[in-house]
Design a protein around this motif. Sequence first.
Motif, mmCIF file in Angstrom:
data_model
loop_
_atom_site.group_PDB
_atom_site.id
_atom_site.type_symbol
_atom_site.label_atom_id
_atom_site.label_comp_id
_atom_site.label_asym_id
_atom_site.label_seq_id
_atom_site.Cartn_x
_atom_site.Cartn_y
_atom_site.Cartn_z
ATOM 1 N N ALA A 1 0.866 -1.184 0.000
ATOM 2 C CA ALA A 1 0.000 0.000 0.000
ATOM 3 C C ALA A 1 0.898 1.227 0.000
ATOM 4 C CB ALA A 1 -0.923 0.003 1.215
ATOM 5 N N GLN A 2 0.836 2.006 -1.077
ATOM 6 C CA GLN A 2 1.713 3.172 -1.165
ATOM 7 C C GLN A 2 1.117 4.210 -2.108
ATOM 8 O OE1 GLN A 2 5.310 1.297 -2.695
ATOM 9 N NE2 GLN A 2 4.894 2.033 -4.779
ATOM 10 N N THR A 3 1.598 5.433 -1.977
ATOM 11 C CA THR A 3 1.250 6.521 -2.881
ATOM 12 C C THR A 3 2.461 6.832 -3.746
ATOM 13 O OG1 THR A 3 -0.254 7.461 -1.241
ATOM 14 C CG2 THR A 3 0.419 8.890 -3.049
ATOM 15 N N ASN A 4 2.248 6.921 -5.062
ATOM 16 C CA ASN A 4 3.314 7.280 -6.003
ATOM 17 C C ASN A 4 3.051 8.694 -6.511
ATOM 18 O OD1 ASN A 4 4.294 4.561 -5.835
ATOM 19 N ND2 ASN A 4 2.760 3.960 -7.353
ATOM 20 N N ASP A 5 3.999 9.598 -6.298
ATOM 21 C CA ASP A 5 3.809 10.994 -6.700
ATOM 22 C C ASP A 5 5.136 11.597 -7.159
ATOM 23 O OD1 ASP A 5 2.487 13.404 -7.112
ATOM 24 O OD2 ASP A 5 2.865 14.105 -5.069
ATOM 25 N N LYS A 6 5.158 12.024 -8.403
ATOM 26 C CA LYS A 6 6.321 12.712 -8.981
ATOM 27 C C LYS A 6 7.601 11.887 -8.822
ATOM 28 C CE LYS A 6 4.256 17.231 -8.107
ATOM 29 N NZ LYS A 6 4.371 18.529 -7.381
ATOM 30 N N GLY A 7 7.487 10.595 -9.085
ATOM 31 C CA GLY A 7 8.659 9.738 -9.066
ATOM 32 C C GLY A 7 9.062 9.203 -7.718
ATOM 33 N N THR A 8 8.351 9.585 -6.676
ATOM 34 C CA THR A 8 8.665 9.124 -5.320
ATOM 35 C C THR A 8 7.514 8.288 -4.776
ATOM 36 O OG1 THR A 8 9.958 11.126 -4.923
ATOM 37 C CG2 THR A 8 9.316 9.843 -2.993
ATOM 38 N N SER A 9 7.850 7.204 -4.072
ATOM 39 C CA SER A 9 6.835 6.340 -3.465
ATOM 40 C C SER A 9 6.794 6.557 -1.962
ATOM 41 C CB SER A 9 7.146 4.861 -3.768
ATOM 42 O OG SER A 9 7.067 4.613 -5.153
ATOM 43 N N TYR A 10 5.577 6.653 -1.419
ATOM 44 C CA TYR A 10 5.375 6.859 0.016
ATOM 45 C C TYR A 10 4.553 5.686 0.555
ATOM 46 C CZ TYR A 10 6.588 11.614 -1.424
ATOM 47 O OH TYR A 10 7.218 12.714 -1.958
ATOM 48 N N LYS A 11 5.221 4.843 1.311
ATOM 49 C CA LYS A 11 4.578 3.647 1.831
ATOM 50 C C LYS A 11 3.602 4.004 2.959
ATOM 51 C CE LYS A 11 5.692 -0.889 3.814
ATOM 52 N NZ LYS A 11 6.783 -1.780 4.301
ATOM 53 N N VAL A 12 2.474 3.308 2.985
ATOM 54 C CA VAL A 12 1.513 3.489 4.075
ATOM 55 C C VAL A 12 2.062 2.819 5.326
ATOM 56 C CG1 VAL A 12 -0.843 3.059 4.882
ATOM 57 C CG2 VAL A 12 -0.423 3.538 2.461
ATOM 58 N N SER A 13 2.160 3.562 6.414
ATOM 59 C CA SER A 13 2.674 2.992 7.656
ATOM 60 C C SER A 13 1.653 2.040 8.273
ATOM 61 C CB SER A 13 3.002 4.106 8.654
ATOM 62 O OG SER A 13 1.815 4.754 9.069
ATOM 63 N N GLU A 14 2.141 1.146 9.121
ATOM 64 C CA GLU A 14 1.250 0.196 9.784
ATOM 65 C C GLU A 14 0.195 0.901 10.622
ATOM 66 O OE1 GLU A 14 3.355 -2.723 11.984
ATOM 67 O OE2 GLU A 14 4.432 -3.534 10.254
ATOM 68 N N ASN A 15 0.534 2.058 11.179
ATOM 69 C CA ASN A 15 -0.423 2.813 12.010
ATOM 70 C C ASN A 15 -1.594 3.347 11.187
ATOM 71 O OD1 ASN A 15 1.116 2.400 14.306
ATOM 72 N ND2 ASN A 15 2.274 4.314 14.061
ATOM 73 N N ASN A 16 -1.385 3.469 9.881
ATOM 74 C CA ASN A 16 -2.442 3.991 9.011
ATOM 75 C C ASN A 16 -3.233 2.899 8.306
ATOM 76 O OD1 ASN A 16 -2.025 6.690 9.621
ATOM 77 N ND2 ASN A 16 -0.517 6.981 7.997
ATOM 78 N N ILE A 17 -3.045 1.660 8.761
ATOM 79 C CA ILE A 17 -3.868 0.542 8.298
ATOM 80 C C ILE A 17 -4.586 -0.023 9.517
ATOM 81 C CG2 ILE A 17 -3.909 -1.711 7.180
ATOM 82 C CD1 ILE A 17 -1.344 -0.976 5.736
ATOM 83 N N VAL A 18 -5.878 0.199 9.571
ATOM 84 C CA VAL A 18 -6.663 -0.183 10.753
ATOM 85 C C VAL A 18 -7.662 -1.273 10.364
ATOM 86 C CG1 VAL A 18 -8.255 0.610 12.534
ATOM 87 C CG2 VAL A 18 -6.438 2.128 11.721
ATOM 88 N N ASP A 19 -7.658 -2.358 11.110
ATOM 89 C CA ASP A 19 -8.564 -3.478 10.891
ATOM 90 C C ASP A 19 -9.424 -3.635 12.141
ATOM 91 O OD1 ASP A 19 -9.870 -5.854 10.481
ATOM 92 O OD2 ASP A 19 -8.090 -6.996 9.917
#
Length: 636
Positions: free
Chosen positions: A86-104
């Motif tokens: 789970a990540q965001t790709n923007d302008k050539g850079t990838s930003y991974k979703v941290s575990e704290n931002n995945i809530v089950d």
Amino acid sequence: MMRFLFLFVAFLQISFFDAHSRWATREDVGVAVNFFQRDINIKKDGTYQERFHIKMTILNESGRDQLALYPIFYNGSSEKVKILKAQTNDKGTSYKVSENNIVDKAIASSELGFDELRKVSIAFPKLGVNAQIELIFERQVLEPSLSNFASFSLSFGEIGIWEHCVVNIKTEMPLYVDINDPHHILETSYVNPEQSMKGFSIHLKNKDFTSLKVNEPQGSLTNPKKLTWVDVSSEKIWNRFSGKLLPGYQSVMNQKHPPILEAIWKKASEVKGDVEQINMITSEIIRLFHYLGDWRTVKNQIFPRDLKTIVETQTGDCKDFSVMLASIAQKLGYETSFVLVYRGFNNILVPEVFPLLQSFNHVFVRLKSQTGKTYWVDPTNAVSMAQGIFPDVADRPVLIIGGNDAQKYQKSPAVNPEKNGVAIEHTIRFDSSPAQHIIDYEATGHDAALITGLSLYMSEKSLEEYLFDYITAEPLKDEDAAKMILPNLNSRDVKTVKIKITMKKKQYFKKTNLGPGIPLGYQSLEKILFNSEQQVNDMSLGIPKTLFRKTRLKNTSIPGGEAFNISVDTPYIRINREMVRENKDSLIIDKLTIKKPYLPAEALNSEDIKRFRELVKENILESIYIMPNLDYAKIS
């Protein structure tokens, strides 16, 4: 004797004009689906594993809102979900979703009943316009809803504009496939059930496809036949599918009655008449047991629990309520069947070619008495109405479990508009200041069900205030000097409800330069006046019913009133207005009949609907009866 002038005033609303309702384009949506791949691996026992790989680009600010918190729903008791990427790709850079931002977490809602529905929420970082999110996850179904059975409904074109889509299916059991592709955008390697076991795929052959619409009028409904979807099932024959479900219901229905159910049976056996007997059983079940709304129990089973377990908890979902009713009714001599249905309002349902569990979300009961009469009974409502069918399960595809039907997959009865609705006689006397109003209100069918039993939930004062507002569309005021005569609303059995209101209503009449006027419009007809040649959705007309309104003007005369009579009939809706004399009174009689729950988009520009629209605009919508010889200040 006073003389009056009748004037029709049509106040044009913005919705009366043509609007450009249509299928959306890339410029209309907020998200582009750049890549979508779903791989499904089905085992012989009905369990399966699937893997999703999704890439979506945000096109504008609305897209940011759409993807701000991405949800994945699953059943915690029989399924597992694993986020692989789970990540965001923007302008050539990838930003991974941290575990704290995945809530089950479990969805906390009593409406979900016994089911263990959970939701994974993913908060993607750096969500700006032109940013792309990428998600890979797996879902495992460890226990099938029905052993050795699997079914899916695959939809295409949702959420935004689709540039790519492929679904790959591997299976250990033969699969039957029904493709609805009105826009001709799908290709598939599927040939037949035997070949399906080698694996097959479905993919999007056209870029820039969406099933979204824009500028559709409020209250419109999408016919599924206009959308793109693929149904996949391991079963071909509906009757055989029904037979697979029967043991899970019949075995519970035939169990020995716990004392509480035996007491209901004994009480019902002393009641004469089918309707009275069925309503008594249902009312007792409603009184003694608490309904929990979801049709799935723990471990995602689609069958009722044992009678002993239901009674011990005194709670149940639709399957539990239905099996209690069926068990008692069977002992009284009724032929019992269970009915699977997709319950709800404001949806258009079309028959499926192959059996799908996804086609159903509710169970109720069909009873056939020894006299040969058939009753479609849903015991999960707050009231009982064996003499009719509730509109949220009426006129839609159903699967019959049990009984001797040649075809188990059929359609439930429609609501009879002549036995459902409201009749109001509104008498106005002008020999007092302000004028006296007498309203005789009578509700039948579902409209009576909305009022039945309200005394069980409200104080007498709260009930009077609520019903005054409900009937007159205005809150009760002390200055109205209103009196209300109510029937007994303590019973859960639906019967015709009659209410009488007398009042001296101030500011009821409209102030015009020709004199005070009586409003006689139907605001509920506004939506049918929406007109667009490109409209995609069908138009919701509401529950089939008859609305009868008689306005009686005491000691009045309508000169040439018959010139304003109107009658227009269509296959979907009918309206009549007639002005007559009765002794010394003038009567304006309106009758509106909604025959069908929705009006197909294809019929919106038919000649009969065009004529209906024109006549309603000119004569009905905001019509006012003008009384030039009366003093506004005196009667108001």
